[in-house]
Design a protein around this motif. Structure first.
Motif, PDB file in Angstrom:
ATOM      1  N   UNK A  52       0.841  -1.199   0.000  1.00 45.69           N
ATOM      2  CA  UNK A  52       0.000   0.000   0.000  1.00 45.69           C
ATOM      3  C   UNK A  52       0.880   1.255   0.000  1.00 45.69           C
ATOM      4  N   UNK A  53       1.903   1.251   0.853  1.00 44.84           N
ATOM      5  CA  UNK A  53       2.812   2.400   0.938  1.00 44.84           C
ATOM      6  C   UNK A  53       3.561   2.609  -0.372  1.00 44.84           C
ATOM      7  N   UNK A  83       4.924   5.489  -5.117  1.00 47.50           N
ATOM      8  CA  UNK A  83       5.610   5.368  -6.409  1.00 47.50           C
ATOM      9  C   UNK A  83       4.680   5.241  -7.625  1.00 47.50           C
ATOM     10  N   UNK A  84       3.503   4.690  -7.466  1.00 38.89           N
ATOM     11  CA  UNK A  84       2.750   4.239  -8.642  1.00 38.89           C
ATOM     12  C   UNK A  84       1.365   4.868  -8.789  1.00 38.89           C
ATOM     13  N   UNK A  85       1.074   5.940  -8.084  1.00 37.28           N
ATOM     14  CA  UNK A  85      -0.229   6.581  -8.262  1.00 37.28           C
ATOM     15  C   UNK A  85      -0.390   7.148  -9.678  1.00 37.28           C
ATOM     16  N   UNK A  86       0.698   7.624 -10.264  1.00 40.04           N
ATOM     17  CA  UNK A  86       0.637   8.150 -11.628  1.00 40.04           C
ATOM     18  C   UNK A  86       0.255   7.075 -12.626  1.00 40.04           C
ATOM     19  N   UNK A 131       3.930  -3.397 -13.762  1.00 40.81           N
ATOM     20  CA  UNK A 131       4.469  -2.331 -12.902  1.00 40.81           C
ATOM     21  C   UNK A 131       4.779  -2.869 -11.521  1.00 40.81           C
ATOM     22  N   UNK A 132       3.914  -3.734 -10.994  1.00 39.47           N
ATOM     23  CA  UNK A 132       4.141  -4.309  -9.669  1.00 39.47           C
ATOM     24  C   UNK A 132       5.397  -5.173  -9.653  1.00 39.47           C
ATOM     25  N   UNK A 133       5.687  -5.864 -10.768  1.00 43.35           N
ATOM     26  CA  UNK A 133       6.853  -6.757 -10.806  1.00 43.35           C
ATOM     27  C   UNK A 133       8.138  -5.986 -11.068  1.00 43.35           C
ATOM     28  N   UNK A 134       8.099  -5.088 -12.063  1.00 48.62           N
ATOM     29  CA  UNK A 134       9.334  -4.440 -12.512  1.00 48.62           C
ATOM     30  C   UNK A 134       9.430  -2.965 -12.124  1.00 48.62           C
ATOM     31  N   UNK A 135       8.352  -2.359 -11.677  1.00 47.88           N
ATOM     32  CA  UNK A 135       8.403  -0.954 -11.283  1.00 47.88           C
ATOM     33  C   UNK A 135       8.459   0.016 -12.445  1.00 47.88           C
ATOM     34  N   UNK A 136       8.078  -0.413 -13.645  1.00 47.94           N
ATOM     35  CA  UNK A 136       8.144   0.459 -14.822  1.00 47.94           C
ATOM     36  C   UNK A 136       6.896   1.336 -14.923  1.00 47.94           C
ATOM     37  N   UNK A 137       6.964   2.390 -15.781  1.00 41.61           N
ATOM     38  CA  UNK A 137       5.841   3.299 -15.976  1.00 41.61           C
ATOM     39  C   UNK A 137       4.734   2.624 -16.779  1.00 41.61           C
ATOM     40  N   UNK A 138       3.594   3.296 -16.866  1.00 42.28           N
ATOM     41  CA  UNK A 138       2.411   2.662 -17.443  1.00 42.28           C
ATOM     42  C   UNK A 138       2.626   2.258 -18.901  1.00 42.28           C
TER      43      UNK A 138
END
Length: 600
Positions: free
Chosen positions: A401-402, A407-410, A473-480
């Protein structure tokens, strides 16, 4: 002035219970007089229990646009129903014996100029109840009025039949409101929590899924048998208490339930191997949930967030609606008379603001769903790529959640924006379709239907792509955008594997949703039939509402497993592509065995 939205509007343009227009502060309730929505402000909704011989109606007392009108033989006194003063209204119409009760006959009164079969300026005093300060005539009182005024008629006209249906449905839902809310929300919530908890226990998972499939089939068959038995009992009763329409509806419903049960049984037999393989995928997702029990509260947080958003949305929506102008709509009555009804009209600026609020609703709703999906995907991905899975617990969900919020709201906002835009286009197209139907252009209507179908398919594709982009995004942290491209390529490379298992797993979860909603609906029908079966016109309406609400609750909770299964599959494929050559895969033997067995 928000009062013009929250309080009822009478035929003369006054707001009941307020000083908007004429001072009606002493008359806060609206009594409907005709099917156009015209009514008068009254001091209270009439309750006739103990006031008339049948406790339901006084057919010789009429509520009119000009006040109370009584004919010889009236049971209610002239002060029982107090009506606002409309004597100076230019649109007021007054009853006379000739216009509203000719020859002292209830049957002739029904077709008179004043009553006009429910489309005039007068209607009979009848037992009612209040809903949002609107007086709704009870089902039994409405039936009694029809019995008294149409004794020589064998069939209601189409307009009255339609009004009767919606009035009866509304009354049934209001009478069963506590049961609808209790079973639809509380019982379904409890059943969903219990079902999700059971799915987290690996040893009970296969048993639960197959039992759910069999019980769902049994529920439909048993419900069909029960409905058929009830219809037969009601049909053979002497005297017959239920109407022929109700009996026929219940009997046809029983055949539909039998058909659904048979179809589900055939489907389970044909897909038994795929179901067993999909059970393996659900088991892995269940193992992840078992390590993180707190994940089941993600839908609760989503619901709380959506409710928090609805508060300001409702506030602005109500105030925006109050910016409309009250307009007069006249309906011809005959003999040169017209009935006036007040309606709302909105200028282009207000309409544009309403479109903006609708877009905000779509965007924010999709955004809340996207954040929940991201939290679930990130939690399952952390579980999958953990060497020591014993270190994974509910605090992992808190960390997800944090991380999502930081990091990923965008990513969630952009994905939900794309989806909201498509949904808004569909609504705009629906509005254009309605306008084209008024013009009676079949070619244009056919083209718009095709466009609507294409947009619907496009919306489904966007939802599917967004879901898998959030997982990337959850796995790699990349943008949309990069996540969406990688998700598309990954799905294209493994279309058969992902498509087949996701489809069957989705079917299993759909059975779970049907099980929860069917169990809730069956329980509610049994309880309502025992406790209030004689107080409603039909239990079909309340039962359908319970099913819809309980299915929504079940869908909200089982979406956790849907997202978990998809995340496990993508994690496995990414794991296989990145680490298989080095022999450092994170996949445990059971998951690899499930996938290999399916491919074999």
């Amino acid at each position: 002035d928000f009062r013009v939205v929250l309080y009822p509007l009478d035929f003369d343009g006054n707001i009941c219970g307020t000083d908007y227009g004429k001072n009606m502060t002493d008359f806060p309730f609206l009594f409907y007089i005709n099917n156009y929505g015209g009514g008068v402000c009254v001091n209270d909704c009439p309750r006739l229990e103990g006031e008339t011989a049948d406790n339901l109606t006084d057919i010789r007392t009429l509520v009119t646009y000009g006040g109370l009108f009584r004919v010889p033989g009236a049971e209610l006194n002239d002060t029982f129903i107090q009506i606002g003063d409309y004597t100076n209204s230019s649109d007021a119409l007054f009853c006379s014996t000739e216009n509203c009760f000719p020859n002292n006959s209830p049957q002739e009164s029904w077709d008179s100029l004043g009553v006009n079969t429910g489309f005039g300026y007068a209607y009979y005093a009848a037992d009612s109840y209040s809903v949002l300060q609107r007086c709704i005539i009870t089902t039994t009182a409405s039936s009694r009025v029809r019995e008294l005024v149409r004794a020589n008629s064998t069939m209601l006209d189409a307009g009255e039949a339609g009004y009767s249906f919606w009035n009866d449905l509304y009354a049934d839902i209001y009478a069963a409101r506590l049961y609808i809310l209790g079973f639809g929300f509380a019982f379904a919530l409890f059943t969903s929590f219990l079902y999700v908890f059971i799915l987290r226990v690996p040893l009970l998972l296969s048993f639960t899924i197959w039992t759910s499939i069999l019980l769902t089939i049994a529920f439909f068959v048993a419900s069909g048998y029960y409905a058929y038995s009830q219809a037969s009992t009601w049909s053979s009763a002497d005297p017959q208490v239920r109407s022929d329409t109700t009996i026929n509806v219940v009997r046809v419903s029983s055949f539909v339930l039998f058909g659904i049960g048979a179809f589900l049984a055939l489907l389970a037999c044909c897909l038994r191997r795929q179901i067993q393989l999909a059970v393996g995928c659900v088991k892995e997702a269940g193992r992840a949930m078992h390590r993180m029990p707190g994940i089941v509260f993600v839908p609760v947080l989503q619901g709380a967030g959506f409710i928090a958003f609805l508060v300001p949305l409702t506030f602005y929506g109500v105030h925006l609606a109050s910016l409309g102008d009250i307009m007069t709509e006249d309906f011809p009555l005959g003999s040169g008379l017209e009935i006036a009804v007040r309606t709302w009209n909105f200028d282009p600026f207000v309409e544009r603001c309403a479109w903006y609020l609708l877009f905000c609703l779509f965007w924010t709703g999709n955004f809340i769903v996207a954040v929940g999906d991201m939290v679930i995907a990130m939690s399952v991905a952390k579980w999958y790529f953990a060497r020591n899975k014993k270190r994974i617990n509910s605090f992992t969900v808190v960390g997800s959640v944090k991380d999502t919020l930081y990091y990923h709201l965008g990513t969630c906002a952009f994905g939900s924006l794309v989806l909201a835009t498509v949904q808004l286009l569909r609504v705009i197209l629906s509005k254009i379709q309605r306008e084209v139907k008024k013009a009676n252009s079949r070619i244009a209507n056919a083209l718009l239907c095709c466009c609507q179908c294409c947009l619907w398919c496009f919306e489904k594709c966007i939802k599917f792509l967004n879901k898998n982009a959030y997982i990337q995004t959850a796995i790699f942290g990349t943008a949309f955008c990069k996540s969406a491209r990688e998700a598309f390529l990954l799905i294209a490379r493994n279309a058969g594997r992902i498509g087949a298992i996701t489809y069957v797993s989705g079917a299993i979860l759909f059975i779970g949703k049907l099980f929860i909603s069917a169990a809730t609906t069956s329980a509610s029908f049994y309880v309502m039939n025992e406790l209030i079966g004689d107080e409603v016109f039909s239990l079909a309406g309340p039962t359908i509402f319970v099913f819809i609400i309980s299915y929504f609750i079940a869908d909200m909770f089982l979406d956790i497993f849907d997202m978990g299964i998809s995340t496990v599959l993508q994690c496995f494929i990414a794991d296989e592509e990145m680490f298989a050559d080095r022999g450092e895969c994170y996949a445990e033997g059971r998951l690899r065995k499930y996938i290999d067995d399916y491919e074999g």
